[in-house]
Every structure is written in structure tokens, then in C-alpha cells.
Write an enzyme that holds these catalytic residues in place. Structure first.
Site, short mmCIF file in Angstrom:
data_model
loop_
_atom_site.label_atom_id
_atom_site.label_comp_id
_atom_site.label_asym_id
_atom_site.label_seq_id
_atom_site.Cartn_x
_atom_site.Cartn_y
_atom_site.Cartn_z
N SER A 8 43.38 127.84 64.33
CA SER A 8 42.41 126.80 64.02
C SER A 8 41.04 127.18 64.52
O SER A 8 40.90 127.92 65.50
CB SER A 8 42.85 125.48 64.67
N TYR A 34 46.45 120.44 71.56
CA TYR A 34 46.40 121.11 70.26
C TYR A 34 45.46 122.31 70.32
O TYR A 34 45.83 123.43 69.95
CB TYR A 34 45.94 120.14 69.18
N GLY A 80 51.60 119.78 51.71
CA GLY A 80 51.06 120.44 52.88
C GLY A 80 50.78 121.91 52.62
O GLY A 80 50.98 122.43 51.52
N GLY A 101 52.39 124.52 53.73
CA GLY A 101 53.59 125.30 53.46
C GLY A 101 53.95 125.34 51.98
O GLY A 101 54.18 126.41 51.41
#
Length: 323
Positions: free
Chosen positions: A160, A182, A2, A4
Site C-alpha cells: 500500500s 494496517y 474485489g 482477487g
């Protein structure tokens, strides 16, 4: 992997003298990541702390532990986020294929995705608590580690391109009545970042927001079946020549996050979102876009979060007294 893990690998490649503290919900996975990072950077200092931002008790416990272990934090990457049970609007998808907005829709997923949210043990909407409110409480708890006049600290939020004003309402900040929590939570992050800069820049704390682009991770793989991904992947690779948002890999997606690591926060524009971008030939770069918001709404959002924090703390105190 991912974002991270990709970010940690890139940061250690930039400077293996960093002390990285991995804040993860799953401690066993965090320890596995730590071992992986130390295998490639044996001289690095990598520690872990368990935190679940969808649980306020976990956030309070983690912040207490961090204050016992550190005197200051120079960079805090606020990357945890969920998009539970995403539902793709197939009709909207195919309609967009033959519209003038096709590239924009594919880049932002505008109008394509809805999610089924639920309530956490804290009585909050899960997406709201996980994506923004848990982070907000963590920052509030760690102010003493973040605010220093001698050298600045940076908050770097993963927002985003899907953050849209139309999906956010100050009257329903948790998005309990909508179907796109979201997008709402990401827009709230943009507002909060602007407000934090107004409140804390003079105390040495700066906040920025980034978008890692469209990546193929566990989160996005949950949107479509493997068969559908196989069908549309050639189209996505082709779209990269017309739209820079298709970063596709976590490594590419971290471009803006790593770029911010090297910037003087005082020089950054607090009203801009920094975007990871990838060309059709796979070259990475960072671009920016002015956010669709105003500072008055940002201030109101911040005040709403403070009011909710006050309410939550009173509730927790009552619960503790009763037990």
C-alpha cells in the site's frame, strides 16, 4: 467485486491456458468465483483451496494440500488483507483539505485512519497475522514448490501507499501498542519482500510489492457512511487529474499486478514498489517508487519473523501433545 476476482479475470484474458488455484477463506464464495470464471473461460483450469491466513492451522492444512496437488507454483499473489473497524479522523481530514499536503494525504490516507485490532486464536495480533505472518508461514511451507533453478517463481504482494516507516517498529513488529496496524503490516511486507529477494533469488524465487491504489471496495466502503462517500466522490474524481493513486475500481487497481505477470523477475528492482495508476481520463498505467527502507532493517524484520515462527511452532507442538 474485489481485487482477487478482477485479477483472475484479467489473467485469464491474458492467457486462458493458465491453471489458477483460488486460495480463499470462504470456500462457497470461492466456488462461486470459480463458476463465474469458467463461464467466461470454459477451457481454463480453475481450482480452489480453503485457507484462512489468520489461522495458522488453516495455513498448515492448505500448504499440505497444495504440496499434494502441485509440483511447482509459478506465481503466488499474496493479496489477502484486513483493515478492521477503521476510524476516520474527521478533524485531520478537514485540516488536510486546506493544506499543501492535501493530495498526498488523500492518496495515502496518512494520519487519517486508525484501527481497533484484536488477538487471534493463535495469540497474535489479527492484522499482523492476516496481512503478513500467515502469508510468511505459507511461503515457508511451500518453499519446495517455489524454489526451482530451471525457471523462476514470483511472489507478488499487495502492499500500500499507506505503508509508512513511522508506523513500524522492530521492537513491536505486531504493532500491539499502536493504532495503525494496517500501515505497520504493509510496511513489514515491504521489508519482508526485500529480505526474501536477498535470501532466495539464487534459488529461483523472486518477490515484488505493488500498491493497487485507492479503490472502492468493501474494505474502503467500511471507512465512511454511504452519505459521506456521496459527498466526497466528486472531489475524488476531480483529484484524479492531480494524483494518479485514485484507481477507484478493482480492475484498474490490478494494473501493476498484471504488469508483473509479464515481467522477467530478474529484471525487476527489489527496492522498488510498483504502483497501479489511473489518469483523470481513466487510462491505466504502472509507475514505480523507491521504498523508504534499508536492507539492514529488512534483514532484522525477517529474523524477527523466523523467531516468532519458531516460537509458534513450539507452542503448537505442545498443544498437540497435550491433546
Amino acid at each position: 467485486i474485489g481485487v482477487g476476482l478482477a485479477l483472475c479475470r484479467r489473467l485469464l484474458k491474458e492467457d486462458d491456458g493458465l491453471h489458477l488455484c483460488l486460495a480463499c477463506r470462504n470456500l462457497s464464495k470461492a466456488e462461486a468465483v470459480r463458476a463465474s470464471l469458467l463461464a467466461s473461460h470454459p477451457d481454463a483450469e480453475v481450482t480452489t483451496v480453503q485457507v484462512d491466513v489468520s489461522s495458522l492451522s488453516s495455513v498448515f492444512r492448505a500448504s499440505k494440500e497444495l504440496k499434494e496437488r502441485f509440483q511447482r507454483l509459478d506465481y503466488v499473489y499474496l493479496n489477502a488483507g484486513i483493515m478492521p473497524n477503521p476510524q476516520l479522523n474527521i478533524k485531520a481530514l478537514f485540516c488536510s483539505l486546506f493544506s499543501r499536503k492535501a493530495i498526498h494525504v488523500f492518496s495515502t490516507a496518512e494520519g487519517l485512519l486508525t484501527q481497533n485490532d484484536k488477538i487471534t486464536a493463535d495469540g497474535l495480533q489479527e492484522v499482523f497475522e492476516t496481512n503478513i505472518f500467515g502469508h510468511f508461514i505459507l511461503i515457508r511451507e511451500l518453499e519446495s514448490l517455489l524454489c526451482h533453478s530451471d525457471s523462476p517463481s514470483q511472489l507478488i504482494w499487495t502492499s500500500s501507499r499507506n505503508a509508512r516507516k513511522s508506523n513500524f517498529s522492530l521492537e513491536d513488529i505486531q504493532h500491539s501498542k499502536g493504532q495503525e496496524p494496517y500501515s505497520s503490516s504493509k510496511y513489514a511486507i515491504d521489508l519482508l519482500s526485500v529480505a526474501l529477494n536477498r535470501k532466495f533469488n539464487q534459488r529461483g524465487l523472486y518477490s515484488s510489492v505493488v500498491c493497487p491504489g485507492t479503490m472502492l471496495t468493501n474494505l474502503t466502503y467500511g471507512i465512511l457512511s454511504p452519505f459521506m462517500w456521496m459527498l466526497i466522490m466528486p472531489m475524488i474524481w476531480l483529484l484524479r487529474f492531480f494524483a494518479n493513486a485514485f484507481t477507484l475500481t478493482p480492475y484498474n487497481g490490478t494494473e501493476a499486478l498484471v504488469w508483473l505477470f509479464h515481467q522477467k523477475p530478474e529484471s525487476l528492482n527489489p527496492l522498488v514498489k510498483y504502483l497501479s495508476a489511473t489518469t483523470g481520463f481513466g487510462s491505466n498505467y504502472v509507475t514505480s517508487k523507491k521504498m523508504d527502507l534499508d536492507e539492514d532493517t529488512a534483514e532484522k524484520c525477517y529474523q524477527n519473523l523466523l523467531e516468532l515462527e519458531k516460537h509458534v511452532r513450539v507452542t503448537i507442538k505442545k498443544t498437540d501433545n497435550q491433546s
